[in-house]
Design a protein around this motif. Structure first.
Motif, mmCIF file in Angstrom:
data_model
loop_
_atom_site.group_PDB
_atom_site.id
_atom_site.type_symbol
_atom_site.label_atom_id
_atom_site.label_comp_id
_atom_site.label_asym_id
_atom_site.label_seq_id
_atom_site.Cartn_x
_atom_site.Cartn_y
_atom_site.Cartn_z
ATOM 1 N N LEU A 39 42.160 38.345 45.516
ATOM 2 C CA LEU A 39 41.240 38.649 44.221
ATOM 3 C C LEU A 39 40.032 39.741 44.492
ATOM 4 O O LEU A 39 39.216 40.340 43.597
ATOM 5 C CB LEU A 39 40.786 37.184 44.383
ATOM 6 N N ALA A 40 39.542 39.853 45.765
ATOM 7 C CA ALA A 40 38.304 40.264 46.170
ATOM 8 C C ALA A 40 38.895 42.103 45.960
ATOM 9 O O ALA A 40 38.238 42.997 45.452
ATOM 10 C CB ALA A 40 37.991 40.124 47.590
ATOM 11 N N ARG A 41 40.172 42.345 46.761
ATOM 12 C CA ARG A 41 40.818 43.621 46.079
ATOM 13 C C ARG A 41 40.629 43.762 44.550
ATOM 14 O O ARG A 41 40.619 44.993 44.865
ATOM 15 C CB ARG A 41 42.041 43.415 46.716
ATOM 16 N N GLU A 42 40.570 43.281 43.660
ATOM 17 C CA GLU A 42 40.364 43.680 42.201
ATOM 18 C C GLU A 42 38.815 43.437 42.189
ATOM 19 O O GLU A 42 38.642 42.904 40.562
ATOM 20 C CB GLU A 42 41.098 42.309 41.597
ATOM 21 N N ASN A 43 37.883 42.989 42.825
ATOM 22 C CA ASN A 43 36.640 43.198 42.915
ATOM 23 C C ASN A 43 36.415 41.715 41.817
ATOM 24 O O ASN A 43 35.544 41.851 41.398
ATOM 25 C CB ASN A 43 36.123 44.531 41.867
ATOM 26 N N VAL A 44 37.448 40.888 41.639
ATOM 27 C CA VAL A 44 36.637 39.365 41.132
ATOM 28 C C VAL A 44 35.312 39.189 41.832
ATOM 29 O O VAL A 44 35.654 38.740 43.042
ATOM 30 C CB VAL A 44 37.945 38.217 41.168
ATOM 31 N N ASN A 45 34.122 38.352 41.076
ATOM 32 C CA ASN A 45 33.434 37.943 41.525
ATOM 33 C C ASN A 45 33.458 36.014 41.769
ATOM 34 O O ASN A 45 33.435 35.666 40.908
ATOM 35 C CB ASN A 45 31.584 37.930 40.685
ATOM 36 N N VAL A 46 34.389 35.812 43.337
ATOM 37 C CA VAL A 46 34.713 34.442 42.653
ATOM 38 C C VAL A 46 33.364 33.468 43.275
ATOM 39 O O VAL A 46 31.968 33.677 43.605
ATOM 40 C CB VAL A 46 35.349 34.031 43.752
ATOM 41 N N ASP A 47 33.199 32.895 42.161
ATOM 42 C CA ASP A 47 32.094 31.227 42.359
ATOM 43 C C ASP A 47 32.362 30.053 43.572
ATOM 44 O O ASP A 47 32.079 30.281 44.689
ATOM 45 C CB ASP A 47 31.393 31.511 40.728
ATOM 46 N N ALA B 25 35.580 32.599 37.657
ATOM 47 C CA ALA B 25 35.030 33.834 38.035
ATOM 48 C C ALA B 25 34.338 34.258 36.406
ATOM 49 O O ALA B 25 34.510 33.296 35.794
ATOM 50 C CB ALA B 25 36.383 34.655 38.408
ATOM 51 N N PRO B 26 34.179 34.906 36.691
ATOM 52 C CA PRO B 26 33.239 35.545 35.328
ATOM 53 C C PRO B 26 34.247 35.625 34.309
ATOM 54 O O PRO B 26 34.534 36.261 34.973
ATOM 55 C CB PRO B 26 32.297 36.549 35.666
ATOM 56 N N HIS B 27 33.979 35.662 32.492
ATOM 57 C CA HIS B 27 34.696 35.441 32.120
ATOM 58 C C HIS B 27 34.903 37.386 31.736
ATOM 59 O O HIS B 27 35.895 37.700 31.323
ATOM 60 C CB HIS B 27 34.352 35.492 30.200
ATOM 61 N N ASP B 28 33.815 38.346 32.173
ATOM 62 C CA ASP B 28 33.861 39.199 32.621
ATOM 63 C C ASP B 28 35.086 40.505 33.980
ATOM 64 O O ASP B 28 35.771 41.145 33.486
ATOM 65 C CB ASP B 28 32.820 39.972 32.704
ATOM 66 N N ASP B 29 35.338 38.970 34.727
ATOM 67 C CA ASP B 29 36.057 39.505 35.362
ATOM 68 C C ASP B 29 38.092 39.170 34.828
ATOM 69 O O ASP B 29 38.848 39.397 35.809
ATOM 70 C CB ASP B 29 35.681 39.092 36.252
ATOM 71 N N LEU B 30 37.592 37.876 34.193
ATOM 72 C CA LEU B 30 38.912 37.609 34.154
ATOM 73 C C LEU B 30 40.041 38.940 33.629
ATOM 74 O O LEU B 30 41.447 38.145 34.174
ATOM 75 C CB LEU B 30 39.413 36.271 32.386
ATOM 76 N N ALA C 8 46.123 40.378 38.942
ATOM 77 C CA ALA C 8 45.880 39.630 40.325
ATOM 78 C C ALA C 8 46.631 38.419 40.259
ATOM 79 O O ALA C 8 47.981 37.668 41.996
ATOM 80 C CB ALA C 8 45.016 40.049 40.786
ATOM 81 N N ILE C 9 47.147 37.713 39.518
ATOM 82 C CA ILE C 9 47.389 36.172 39.829
ATOM 83 C C ILE C 9 48.738 36.053 39.903
ATOM 84 O O ILE C 9 49.544 35.680 40.667
ATOM 85 C CB ILE C 9 46.790 34.719 38.940
ATOM 86 N N ASP C 10 49.492 36.696 39.089
ATOM 87 C CA ASP C 10 50.839 36.494 39.160
ATOM 88 C C ASP C 10 51.059 36.605 40.509
ATOM 89 O O ASP C 10 52.019 36.055 40.658
ATOM 90 C CB ASP C 10 52.034 37.092 38.108
#
Ligand code: ASP
Ligand code: MG
Length: 405
Positions: free
Chosen positions: A283-291, A309-314, A320-322
């Motif tokens: 997730l970090a590699r995709e620049n997703v801000n996990v809360d 995670a923010p909607h903006d990162d969805l 990435a999720i699959d």
């Protein structure tokens, strides 16, 4: 004579008339003997409009081009504001972020400022100018234009204030300060006169829109004072400063809600070392801000893991999720968009036990179900269903004695 950095947000510069009003304010300030640097946002909803245009063309704009586009918003405002000041017979000069040496990393759309080369600003001030700087933007060492994330003009202001060692960083906005809760949701919310950097940081991180998180982080790290105030009145707003000088140490100083996150759950994960590391690495590699992150107790070696995670990162989460699910052997994943995060913030929580119990009791009495929980020494956050948001915020605001008479 003071050296002041002032920042005006989008609503304060939404029209040429409003820009003229800002110019008058700045000129008055300068005539009173202060040295003035003004940071401005894009006019009104221009950043949103530019974003919409990009997405009208593609669902997946390259971030470099998005920054190229979004950075133009602020550039319009700086030029118009300089012209408005010239009309009033005063000296002023406008600069883009790159022109004043705002150097960032290369994380397009959410770049971090790594250095400020304040010479250009100092020289322009010395030449008797009101200095106007475009907020929200900078450039990498290679000269690539970057933006700092939504609300990033505050960050520019705080960074410049610390970079030139200003006496104060005034953030002018369309509200008259920081409130104990969003007044649109809680009519009995009160304006806070002084608040600590730490509390403000938690508020911003919890979704209070009034100041950007990075701006407060900057101010805290450099011990700078932020004065958040209304651009429509001359009333004092809220002073954000270091903790010892904030007067009341309320146990809870605010209730903040945030509907900008979604929740993702990975089901049927193997409960073994390395699984979480793999998920969050990817997730970090995709620049997703996990809360928030929560993992359940495993049954027969399998567990569930949820994160927000923010909607903006969805879009990036979905990309990435699959691959993540496959890599860690998750059975399935589900997305829940219908969540809100409610946070209680207060420096006094460190020393007062029982806040958690009272929060849960208050929500239970309202028959509100708690989904996820996370804490810091001065914050308690829960995730609830979106429909419960207003009731939860109001009940907590009352229960913790924040309602004004
Ligand atoms: N114009 C940018 C935004 O709307 C930056 C800012 O206003 O602070 O997010
Ligand atoms: Mg804005």
């Amino acid at each position: 004579m003071a050296l002041v950095v002032t920042k005006f947000g989008g609503t304060s510069v939404a029209t040429p008339e409003k820009i003229r009003a800002v110019a008058e304010r700045l000129v008055a300030r300068k005539k009173a003997g202060d040295e003035v640097v003004a940071i401005v946002s894009a006019m009104g909803h221009v950043t949103d409009e530019l974003t919409e245009m990009a997405y009208a063309i593609t669902d997946t704009p390259r971030m470099r081009e998005l920054d190229m586009l979004l950075s133009t918003g602020e550039q319009v405002t700086i030029a118009l504001l300089a012209m408005a000041i010239h009309e009033l017979g005063e000296r002023a000069i406008s600069f883009t972020g790159p022109q004043v040496g705002i150097v960032t990393d290369d994380a397009h759309a959410k770049a971090k400022i790594v250095e400020i080369e304040a010479t250009a600003i100092r020289e322009a001030l010395a030449a008797d100018n009101i200095v106007i700087v475009a907020g929200f933007q900078g450039s990498t060492r290679d000269g690539e234009i970057t933006t700092l994330g939504r609300g990033g003009s505050d960050t520019t202001a705080a960074a410049i204030a610390t970079g030139i060692d200003a006496d104060v960083c005034e953030i002018y906005t369309d509200v008259d300060g920081v409130y104990t809760a969003d007044p649109r949701v809680v009519p009995r919310a009160q304006k806070i006169d002084r608040i600590s950097h730490e509390e403000m940081l938690e508020m911003a991180a919890s979704g209070a829109g009034v100041l950007s998180m990075r701006s407060v982080e900057f101010a805290r790290n450099h011990d700078a004072i932020i004065h958040c105030r209304s651009s429509f009145t001359s009333e004092p707003g809220t002073i954000v400063t270091h903790e010892e000088t904030t007067m009341e140490n309320a146990i809870v100083s605010s209730v903040v809600h945030d509907m900008s996150d979604a929740k993702v759950t990975l089901r049927g994960l193997e409960d073994k070392p390395g699984v979480a590391a793999t998920i969050f690495d990817m997730l970090a590699r995709e620049n997703v801000n996990v809360d928030m992150v929560i993992q359940n107790i495993s049954e027969e070696g399998l567990t569930d893991l949820s994160f927000t995670a923010p909607h903006d990162d969805l879009q990036r989460v979905k990309t990435a999720i699959d691959a993540i699910a496959q890599k860690v052997g998750a059975r399935t994943w589900v997305l829940d968009d219908n969540i809100a995060k409610i946070s209680l913030i207060g420096a006094g929580m460190r020393t007062h036990p029982g806040v958690t119990a009272k929060m849960f009791r208050t929500l239970a009495d309202e028959d509100i179900n708690i989904d996820l929980i996370s804490t810091s020494p001065i914050r308690l956050s829960v995730v609830v269903a979106t429909d419960d948001t207003e009731r939860a915020v109001r009940a907590l605001h009352t229960a913790f004695g924040l309602d004004h008479e």
